[in-house]
Design an enzyme around this catalytic site. Structure first.
Site, PDB file in Angstrom:
ATOM      1  N   SER A 169      36.929  36.119  39.948  1.00 19.84           N
ATOM      2  CA  SER A 169      36.093  36.724  38.908  1.00 19.84           C
ATOM      3  C   SER A 169      36.636  36.262  37.561  1.00 19.84           C
ATOM      4  O   SER A 169      37.807  35.881  37.463  1.00 19.84           O
ATOM      5  CB  SER A 169      36.210  38.250  38.997  1.00 19.84           C
ATOM      6  OG  SER A 169      35.698  38.866  37.839  1.00 19.84           O
ATOM      7  N   TYR A 229      40.532  46.511  39.876  1.00 17.08           N
ATOM      8  CA  TYR A 229      39.768  45.279  40.057  1.00 17.08           C
ATOM      9  C   TYR A 229      40.470  44.092  39.377  1.00 17.08           C
ATOM     10  O   TYR A 229      40.656  43.034  39.981  1.00 17.08           O
ATOM     11  CB  TYR A 229      38.364  45.474  39.471  1.00 17.08           C
ATOM     12  CG  TYR A 229      37.375  44.371  39.773  1.00 17.08           C
ATOM     13  CD1 TYR A 229      36.641  44.383  40.952  1.00 17.08           C
ATOM     14  CD2 TYR A 229      37.161  43.326  38.871  1.00 17.08           C
ATOM     15  CE1 TYR A 229      35.707  43.384  41.227  1.00 17.08           C
ATOM     16  CE2 TYR A 229      36.249  42.325  39.138  1.00 17.08           C
ATOM     17  CZ  TYR A 229      35.509  42.362  40.313  1.00 17.08           C
ATOM     18  OH  TYR A 229      34.596  41.364  40.572  1.00 17.08           O
TER      19      TYR A 229
HETATM   20  P1  NAD Z   1      27.666  43.098  46.595  1.00 14.83           P
HETATM   21  O1  NAD Z   1      27.958  44.558  46.472  1.00 14.83           O
HETATM   22  O2  NAD Z   1      26.249  42.645  46.591  1.00 14.83           O
HETATM   23  O3  NAD Z   1      28.378  42.506  47.882  1.00 14.83           O
HETATM   24  C1  NAD Z   1      29.579  43.008  48.404  1.00 14.83           C
HETATM   25  C2  NAD Z   1      29.652  42.678  49.874  1.00 14.83           C
HETATM   26  O4  NAD Z   1      30.885  43.185  50.394  1.00 14.83           O
HETATM   27  C3  NAD Z   1      28.536  43.341  50.696  1.00 14.83           C
HETATM   28  O5  NAD Z   1      28.146  42.461  51.730  1.00 14.83           O
HETATM   29  C4  NAD Z   1      29.229  44.565  51.273  1.00 14.83           C
HETATM   30  O6  NAD Z   1      28.617  45.064  52.450  1.00 14.83           O
HETATM   31  C5  NAD Z   1      30.604  43.992  51.544  1.00 14.83           C
HETATM   32  N1  NAD Z   1      31.626  45.018  51.714  1.00 14.83           N
HETATM   33  C6  NAD Z   1      31.876  46.095  50.933  1.00 14.83           C
HETATM   34  N2  NAD Z   1      32.906  46.806  51.426  1.00 14.83           N
HETATM   35  C7  NAD Z   1      33.310  46.146  52.558  1.00 14.83           C
HETATM   36  C8  NAD Z   1      34.329  46.392  53.524  1.00 14.83           C
HETATM   37  N3  NAD Z   1      35.151  47.430  53.429  1.00 14.83           N
HETATM   38  N4  NAD Z   1      34.447  45.520  54.546  1.00 14.83           N
HETATM   39  C9  NAD Z   1      33.616  44.465  54.675  1.00 14.83           C
HETATM   40  N5  NAD Z   1      32.643  44.178  53.781  1.00 14.83           N
HETATM   41  C10 NAD Z   1      32.494  45.019  52.733  1.00 14.83           C
HETATM   42  O7  NAD Z   1      28.467  42.462  45.396  1.00 14.83           O
HETATM   43  P2  NAD Z   1      28.612  40.959  44.846  1.00 14.83           P
HETATM   44  O8  NAD Z   1      28.420  41.061  43.385  1.00 14.83           O
HETATM   45  O9  NAD Z   1      27.826  39.980  45.629  1.00 14.83           O
HETATM   46  O10 NAD Z   1      30.178  40.746  45.080  1.00 14.83           O
HETATM   47  C11 NAD Z   1      30.719  39.742  45.894  1.00 14.83           C
HETATM   48  C12 NAD Z   1      32.045  39.296  45.305  1.00 14.83           C
HETATM   49  O11 NAD Z   1      31.814  38.712  44.031  1.00 14.83           O
HETATM   50  C13 NAD Z   1      33.056  40.429  45.088  1.00 14.83           C
HETATM   51  O12 NAD Z   1      34.345  40.002  45.465  1.00 14.83           O
HETATM   52  C14 NAD Z   1      33.001  40.641  43.584  1.00 14.83           C
HETATM   53  O13 NAD Z   1      34.200  41.167  43.072  1.00 14.83           O
HETATM   54  C15 NAD Z   1      32.754  39.224  43.127  1.00 14.83           C
HETATM   55  N6  NAD Z   1      32.214  39.106  41.772  1.00 14.83           N
HETATM   56  C16 NAD Z   1      31.028  39.671  41.446  1.00 14.83           C
HETATM   57  C17 NAD Z   1      30.560  39.551  40.163  1.00 14.83           C
HETATM   58  C18 NAD Z   1      29.264  40.155  39.730  1.00 14.83           C
HETATM   59  O14 NAD Z   1      29.020  40.201  38.525  1.00 14.83           O
HETATM   60  N7  NAD Z   1      28.411  40.591  40.638  1.00 14.83           N
HETATM   61  C19 NAD Z   1      31.308  38.855  39.197  1.00 14.83           C
HETATM   62  C20 NAD Z   1      32.513  38.286  39.574  1.00 14.83           C
HETATM   63  C21 NAD Z   1      32.963  38.417  40.863  1.00 14.83           C
END
Ligand code: NAD
Length: 261
Positions: A143, A156
């Site tokens: 991130s 985080y």
């Molecule tokens: P999202 O909530 O759409 O996806 C999260 C995924 O993780 C889902 O498939 C969920 O079911 C799964 N998950 C949650 N808890 C879990 C557990 N205990 N065991 C197994 N799976 C689990 O969110 P996203 O935005 O797609 O996030 C994905 C990654 O991207 C994360 O690591 C997040 O930190 C990172 N990220 C997101 C952003 C953003 O702005 N959305 C920015 C930077 C980094």
């Protein structure tokens, strides 16, 4: 289809960025292991759609990645189905927003376990097969918060900085084995993870929904636009190519200029 015959495991791939990775890998013909929570019918529909796209096999693991024994089961499932994992994308993650003095201890423990420690477990199980094949790609969704901090996100930011350090370390360890390890660091991507933190941020900062979107989320993103999951997935796909064999130990920003400041 440059990934035909290869197997990719993407954690947290039932929604958001993870699902976009899985779809992009399927277009290139990879077998896929998807993982995450959600509605069983919706997940089954996605799994089938991946197989239709790839012409290869897709399987689902419901492993809760905060539990090391469930991670081991998931990795065993991949080994049984496909022999092992060639491409490992550690993507599952969650967020919680609160001032340090109110930060719930269980949320701290959850975020460190899921956003950081789960990658240690998946990688340690995946590496022997990659070493044997002398080829592997390990990608972490880190991130912009692996490079810069924001208030109220202690767990985080801590986990993502740790993930960046972990990625650099394994890149060095695996450098002579044909295995690359890189982090991708998105800024704000419009997914449920972002949507879900808006109410807490409204509370923590005493702001309206609109102000949270414009003054908190997009304030630090100079392009003033959200990154899309598909843009992140395209970068991951590039890292899987032979042309990317010399990219390792990198932490690649895809953040609309956020960390350039
Ligand atoms: P999202 O909530 O759409 O996806 C999260 C995924 O993780 C889902 O498939 C969920 O079911 C799964 N998950 C949650 N808890 C879990 C557990 N205990 N065991 C197994 N799976 C689990 O969110 P996203 O935005 O797609 O996030 C994905 C990654 O991207 C994360 O690591 C997040 O930190 C990172 N990220 C997101 C952003 C953003 O702005 N959305 C920015 C930077 C980094």
């Amino acid at each position: 289809m440059f990934l035909k015959g290869k197997t990719a495991l993407v954690t947290g791939s039932t929604s958001g960025i993870g699902l976009a990775y899985a779809k992009a890998l399927a277009v290139e013909g990879a077998n896929i292991v998807i993982n995450g929570f959600g509605d069983a019918d919706a997940i089954e529909a996605e799994r089938k759609a991946l197989e239709e796209t790839s012409g290869a096999k897709a399987v689902y693991s419901d492993a809760d990645l905060t539990k090391p024994e469930r991670i081991e089961e998931m990795m065993k499932l991949a080994a049984q189905e496909f022999g092992g994992v060639d491409i490992l994308i550690n993507n599952a993650g969650t967020q919680h927003v609160d001032p340090i003095e109110d930060f719930p201890v269980d949320k701290w423990d959850l975020i460190i376990a899921l956003n950081l420690t789960s990658s240690f477990h998946t990688v340690r199980h995946a590496v022997p097969y990659m070493k044997e094949r002398r080829w592997g790609r390990i990608i972490a969704t880190a991130s912009a918060h692996s490079k810069a901090a924001s208030p109220f996100k202690t767990a985080y930011v801590t986990a993502k900085h740790g993930l960046a350090g972990f990625t650099k370390t394994i890149a060095l360890e695996l450098a002579e084995h044909g295995i690359t390890a890189n982090a991708i660091s998105p800024g704000y991507v419009w997914t449920s993870l972002v949507e879900n933190q808006i109410p807490d941020t409204m509370k923590a900062r005493g702001m309206s929904r609109e102000d949270v979107i414009n003054k908190v989320l997009l304030e630090g993103q100079p392009t003033k636009q959200f990154v899309t999951p598909e843009q992140v997935a395209a970068l991951a796909l590039y890292l899987c190519r032979d042309e990317a064999a010399q990219i390792t130990g990198a932490n690649l920003s895809i953040d609309g200029g956020w960390t350039a400041e």
